[in-house]
Design a protein around this motif. Structure first.
Motif, PDB file in Angstrom:
ATOM      1  N   LEU A  65      -5.220   5.244  -3.607  1.00  0.00           N
ATOM      2  CA  LEU A  65      -4.455   4.143  -4.184  1.00  0.00           C
ATOM      3  C   LEU A  65      -3.615   4.640  -5.355  1.00  0.00           C
ATOM      4  CD1 LEU A  65      -5.489   0.521  -4.640  1.00  0.00           C
ATOM      5  CD2 LEU A  65      -4.519   1.723  -6.592  1.00  0.00           C
ATOM      6  N   ASN A  67      -2.615   7.687  -5.912  1.00  0.00           N
ATOM      7  CA  ASN A  67      -1.584   8.584  -5.396  1.00  0.00           C
ATOM      8  C   ASN A  67      -0.383   7.815  -4.856  1.00  0.00           C
ATOM      9  OD1 ASN A  67      -0.530  10.011  -2.678  1.00  0.00           O
ATOM     10  ND2 ASN A  67      -0.973  11.533  -4.255  1.00  0.00           N
ATOM     11  N   VAL A  68      -0.665   6.810  -4.035  1.00  0.00           N
ATOM     12  CA  VAL A  68       0.405   6.040  -3.386  1.00  0.00           C
ATOM     13  C   VAL A  68       1.260   5.304  -4.407  1.00  0.00           C
ATOM     14  CG1 VAL A  68       0.810   4.000  -1.952  1.00  0.00           C
ATOM     15  CG2 VAL A  68      -0.720   5.803  -1.149  1.00  0.00           C
ATOM     16  N   GLU A  69       0.623   4.735  -5.411  1.00  0.00           N
ATOM     17  CA  GLU A  69       1.341   3.867  -6.347  1.00  0.00           C
ATOM     18  C   GLU A  69       2.123   4.615  -7.411  1.00  0.00           C
ATOM     19  OE1 GLU A  69      -1.574   0.998  -7.684  1.00  0.00           O
ATOM     20  OE2 GLU A  69      -0.936  -0.367  -6.081  1.00  0.00           O
ATOM     21  N   LYS A  71       4.250   7.202  -6.630  1.00  0.00           N
ATOM     22  CA  LYS A  71       5.350   7.929  -5.990  1.00  0.00           C
ATOM     23  C   LYS A  71       6.537   7.006  -5.741  1.00  0.00           C
ATOM     24  CE  LYS A  71       3.217  11.914  -5.282  1.00  0.00           C
ATOM     25  NZ  LYS A  71       2.169  11.902  -4.254  1.00  0.00           N
ATOM     26  N   PRO A  72       7.751   7.404  -6.133  1.00  0.00           N
ATOM     27  CA  PRO A  72       8.933   6.607  -5.776  1.00  0.00           C
ATOM     28  C   PRO A  72       9.091   6.586  -4.252  1.00  0.00           C
ATOM     29  CG  PRO A  72       9.486   8.343  -7.371  1.00  0.00           C
ATOM     30  CD  PRO A  72       8.105   8.618  -6.889  1.00  0.00           C
ATOM     31  N   ASP A  73       9.564   5.450  -3.725  1.00  0.00           N
ATOM     32  CA  ASP A  73       9.688   5.327  -2.273  1.00  0.00           C
ATOM     33  C   ASP A  73      10.935   4.519  -1.937  1.00  0.00           C
ATOM     34  OD1 ASP A  73       9.428   4.722   0.466  1.00  0.00           O
ATOM     35  OD2 ASP A  73       7.245   4.804   0.349  1.00  0.00           O
ATOM     36  N   PRO A  74      11.937   5.143  -1.313  1.00  0.00           N
ATOM     37  CA  PRO A  74      13.201   4.453  -1.032  1.00  0.00           C
ATOM     38  C   PRO A  74      13.093   3.313  -0.030  1.00  0.00           C
ATOM     39  CG  PRO A  74      13.276   6.753  -0.286  1.00  0.00           C
ATOM     40  CD  PRO A  74      11.942   6.546  -0.896  1.00  0.00           C
ATOM     41  N   LEU A  75      12.013   3.246   0.720  1.00  0.00           N
ATOM     42  CA  LEU A  75      11.886   2.187   1.719  1.00  0.00           C
ATOM     43  C   LEU A  75      11.129   0.968   1.205  1.00  0.00           C
ATOM     44  CD1 LEU A  75      11.241   4.264   4.965  1.00  0.00           C
ATOM     45  CD2 LEU A  75      13.391   3.326   4.119  1.00  0.00           C
ATOM     46  N   LEU A  76      10.671   1.025  -0.045  1.00  0.00           N
ATOM     47  CA  LEU A  76       9.921  -0.107  -0.600  1.00  0.00           C
ATOM     48  C   LEU A  76      10.833  -1.028  -1.410  1.00  0.00           C
ATOM     49  CD1 LEU A  76       6.608   1.556  -1.866  1.00  0.00           C
ATOM     50  CD2 LEU A  76       6.932   0.137   0.173  1.00  0.00           C
ATOM     51  N   PRO A  77      10.621  -2.342  -1.328  1.00  0.00           N
ATOM     52  CA  PRO A  77      11.415  -3.271  -2.139  1.00  0.00           C
ATOM     53  C   PRO A  77      11.081  -3.178  -3.623  1.00  0.00           C
ATOM     54  CG  PRO A  77       9.793  -4.452  -0.813  1.00  0.00           C
ATOM     55  CD  PRO A  77       9.713  -3.026  -0.405  1.00  0.00           C
ATOM     56  N   SER A  78       9.901  -2.695  -3.926  1.00  0.00           N
ATOM     57  CA  SER A  78       9.472  -2.559  -5.308  1.00  0.00           C
ATOM     58  C   SER A  78       8.821  -1.187  -5.431  1.00  0.00           C
ATOM     59  CB  SER A  78       8.467  -3.668  -5.620  1.00  0.00           C
ATOM     60  OG  SER A  78       8.133  -3.649  -6.964  1.00  0.00           O
ATOM     61  N   SER A  79       9.385  -0.333  -6.280  1.00  0.00           N
ATOM     62  CA  SER A  79       8.909   1.049  -6.337  1.00  0.00           C
ATOM     63  C   SER A  79       8.930   1.562  -7.765  1.00  0.00           C
ATOM     64  CB  SER A  79       9.798   1.922  -5.453  1.00  0.00           C
ATOM     65  OG  SER A  79       9.538   3.294  -5.659  1.00  0.00           O
ATOM     66  N   VAL A  80       8.057   2.517  -8.061  1.00  0.00           N
ATOM     67  CA  VAL A  80       8.164   3.179  -9.359  1.00  0.00           C
ATOM     68  C   VAL A  80       9.428   4.034  -9.342  1.00  0.00           C
ATOM     69  CG1 VAL A  80       5.677   3.221  -9.743  1.00  0.00           C
ATOM     70  CG2 VAL A  80       6.775   5.171  -8.637  1.00  0.00           C
ATOM     71  N   LEU A  83      14.794   6.070  -9.288  1.00  0.00           N
ATOM     72  CA  LEU A  83      15.501   5.850  -8.025  1.00  0.00           C
ATOM     73  C   LEU A  83      16.583   6.911  -7.886  1.00  0.00           C
ATOM     74  CD1 LEU A  83      15.988   1.958  -8.110  1.00  0.00           C
ATOM     75  CD2 LEU A  83      13.974   3.285  -7.454  1.00  0.00           C
TER      76      LEU A  83
ATOM     77  N   PHE B 370      16.616   1.081   3.849  1.00  0.00           N
ATOM     78  CA  PHE B 370      16.439  -0.107   3.001  1.00  0.00           C
ATOM     79  C   PHE B 370      17.791  -0.533   2.456  1.00  0.00           C
ATOM     80  CE2 PHE B 370      13.661  -2.910   0.689  1.00  0.00           C
ATOM     81  CZ  PHE B 370      14.412  -3.286  -0.397  1.00  0.00           C
ATOM     82  N   ARG B 375      13.588  -3.158  -6.677  1.00  0.00           N
ATOM     83  CA  ARG B 375      13.104  -3.381  -8.047  1.00  0.00           C
ATOM     84  C   ARG B 375      12.316  -2.158  -8.494  1.00  0.00           C
ATOM     85  NH1 ARG B 375      10.948  -7.523  -5.604  1.00  0.00           N
ATOM     86  NH2 ARG B 375       8.865  -6.909  -6.299  1.00  0.00           N
TER      87      ARG B 375
END
Lengths: 106, 377
Positions: A65, A67-69, A71-80, A83, B370, B375
């Motif tokens: 959990l 690890n996943v949270e 990492k920036p992720d271009p496919l997520l609507p909300s990301s750390v 960008l 995407f 956000r």
């Protein structure tokens, strides 16, 4: 009668030889398979020993959990962050005629 | 020792193994105090939410005239190689949708393809039991065909999967219907190592998929018709590091999680699963209940670059987007506009994680990205 002797001996000998040969091949194969099984049993016992000291699944879940949270992720609507501007290159510039014009999003 | 005695010992050894396996299963179950979804819920996490125009098809790559079986991206973002029943590999510039190469194959029955890390070569394999290498910088012949630059021969069954070792153009791993995986030296064409095979501790049925660890390229996983996945260290070919049980059908696809510490699987049993390579724990099962219908088989999977999303292609044309932490389907690309019309056979994520590519039996390849507002948290 004498001519009958060799004829009767020949099939018998052949049958005995083929049985003996099959027996030997079967024996070698079973022996090799037995060695493999014995080795696998040792591996399984080793794994059982490891499990005696293994932590529970919740520890791995926690690590995943975190690890996943982080990492920036271009496919997520909300990301750390951060960008990257190159993530949006799929929506820039002119498109080839073969592209999905209907998929164009501005 | 007589044959009879050998057979008795063989039977006893088999019973011992079955007993040990049962004890292992029970012990593993006792360690599963939670799964990922249970843990994430206990920490107050909510599933990812997509708006209707967030994940969209932004490219369609048309040109194959047969079912698409495999695809791979280069590490420099924008190029894709695809393999099809039409007997061709096509190399695409995914950004412009243009084809840069159309390679006619010596054997049309191709099952897998891969880009080399530098992007200068592509590999493919199939029912000819050979892995063929093509140098994209070689001149084409008068008919526009590229010559095979290397043939990796030695498998006794079809080549189901292949992947270059990351950061090396000279080594490649294949999985085969002969129940083995092989590490090849492409320069010489020789087998460096064979993983599994007769009287080894390996798969007991066809290998269908492999995935090399991006963080530690000495490790790879394989999935098989024997319903297991196995973890291998390329330095120790005689024995799998670990065998992962749980699936009840062929393991069609395996893929390392982005951090290299876990891997996902997809199976004919209709489920995807997530395993931890260090502990061997099965951390999560991803299974969608279908009403009356039998569950569709999983053909291929891919993770988003953080690992939060699991994309899974199914035989019925669905492409579920799973939230890996909550084990929920948060989107089905197969139900969106402009999606594929047949089985999703292969999936791949671009190196920077900004796009997903899907290939289908409908002969088309689509790219998804995407397009909504992101956000930052």
């Amino acid at each position: 009668m004498e001519s009958g002797g060799p004829e009767s001996a020949s099939p018998m000998t052949h049958r005995v030889q083929s049985l003996s040969s099959a027996d030997t091949r079967g024996k070698h194969r079973i022996h090799a398979e037995l060695k493999r099984l014995e080795q696998e049993a040792r591996f399984l016992e080793e794994e059982l020993e490891q499990l005696e000291r293994m932590e529970k699944a919740s520890t791995s879940c926690k690590i995943m959990l975190i690890n996943v949270e982080t990492k920036p992720d271009p496919l997520l609507p909300s990301s750390v962050g951060p960008l990257s501007p190159t993530w949006d290159r799929w929506f820039e510039g002119p498109q080839d005629s073969k592209s999905c014009c209907r998929c164009w999003i501005l | 020792m007589s044959v009879t005695e050998l057979k008795e010992r063989h039977l006893a050894a088999t019973e011992t193994i079955n007993s040990l396996r049962e004890r292992l299963k029970e012990r593993r179950l006792s360690l599963l105090d939670t799964d990922i979804a249970g843990y994430a819920r206990s920490q107050g996490r909510a599933p990812v939410t997509f708006g209707p125009t967030d994940l969209v098809c932004c490219r369609a790559l048309q040109g194959h005239t047969g079912k698409v079986y495999s695809l791979d991206w280069t590490s420099e973002k924008n190029r894709i190689v695809s393999a099809s029943q039409d007997g061709r590999l096509i190399v695409w510039n995914a950004l412009t949708s243009q084809k840069t190469h159309a390679i006619k194959l010596p054997c049309a029955w191709v099952m897998t393809c891969a880009f080399s890390p530098t992007g200068q070569s592509v590999a493919c394999g199939g029912l000819d039991s050979v892995c063929s290498i093509f140098n994209l910088n070689s001149p084409a012949d008068r008919d526009g065909n590229l010559a095979v630059s290397q043939m990796l021969s030695g498998h006794k069954g079809y080549v189901s999967s292949c992947q270059y070792v990351p950061d090396e153009d000279t080594h490649l791993v294949t999985g085969s219907g002969d129940q083995t995986c092989v590490l090849w030296d492409i320069t010489t064409g020789f087998r460096t190592s064979v993983f599994g095979g007769e009287f080894q501790s390996g798969h007991t049925a066809d290998v269908l998929s492999i995935s090399i660890n991006g963080s530690n390229s000495r490790m790879f996983v394989s999935g098989s018709c024997d319903s297991t996945a196995r973890l291998w260290d390329t330095r120790v070919a005689s024995r799998a590091v670990r065998t992962f049980h749980g699936h009840r059908g062929d393991v069609n696809t395996v893929k390392f999680f982005p951090d290299g510490n876990r891997f996902g699987t997809g199976s004919d049993d209709g489920t995807c699963r997530l395993f931890d390579i260090r502990t061997g724990h099965q951390l999560q099962v991803y299974h969608q209940q279908h009403g009356d219908n039998e569950a569709a088989h999983v053909t291929s999977i891919a993770f988003s670059i953080s690992g939060r999303l699991l994309f899974a292609g199914y035989t019925n044309g669905d492409c579920y987007v799973w939230d890996t932490l909550l084990a929920k389907v948060v989107l089905n690309l197969g139900s969106l506009q402009n999606t594929h019309e047949d089985r999703i056979s292969c999936l791949g994520l671009s190196a920077d994680g900004s796009a997903l590519c899907t290939g289908s039996w409908d002969t088309n390849i689509k790219i998804w990205a995407f397009g909504g507002y992101r956000r930052v948290v």
